[in-house]
Design a protein around this motif. Structure first.
Motif: not given
Length: 92
Positions: A70-92
């Motif tokens: 209930g405190a942290m937002s975790l989003k997988v923005v993009e997956i490319r082959d063996a790499a991924a972009v994650l976005r971590i932020a506080p829950v608004a």
């Protein structure tokens, strides 16, 4: 893979380690630092002992953000082959 992301203690989990990227999902593990755990928005499992120790595994694909404890937002923005972009932020 093997990258580790340190998150603020207030999120109730320790550093998140990426263990695999396959099949359109990012597999992660993290130790628990609090006495409870909840996740919504991606697959997660794990356990907590009465001392607040334990760990959790997460499996998340691209798409809407998951909410951890209930405190942290975790989003997988993009997956490319063996790499991924994650976005971590506080829950608004």
């Amino acid at each position: 893979m093997g990258d580790v992301v340190t998150v603020p203690e207030r999120y109730g989990i320790g550093p998140i380690k990426v263990t695999a990227i396959a099949g359109g999902e990012v597999e992660m593990v993290a130790p628990l630092t609090g006495s409870g755990y909840s996740v919504s928005g991606c697959s997660g499992g794990g356990g907590v002992s009465s001392e607040g120790s334990g760990g959790v595994g997460l499996s998340c694909g691209e798409g809407p953000a998951a909410t951890i404890n209930g405190a942290m937002s975790l989003k997988v923005v993009e997956i490319r082959d063996a790499a991924a972009v994650l976005r971590i932020a506080p829950v608004a």
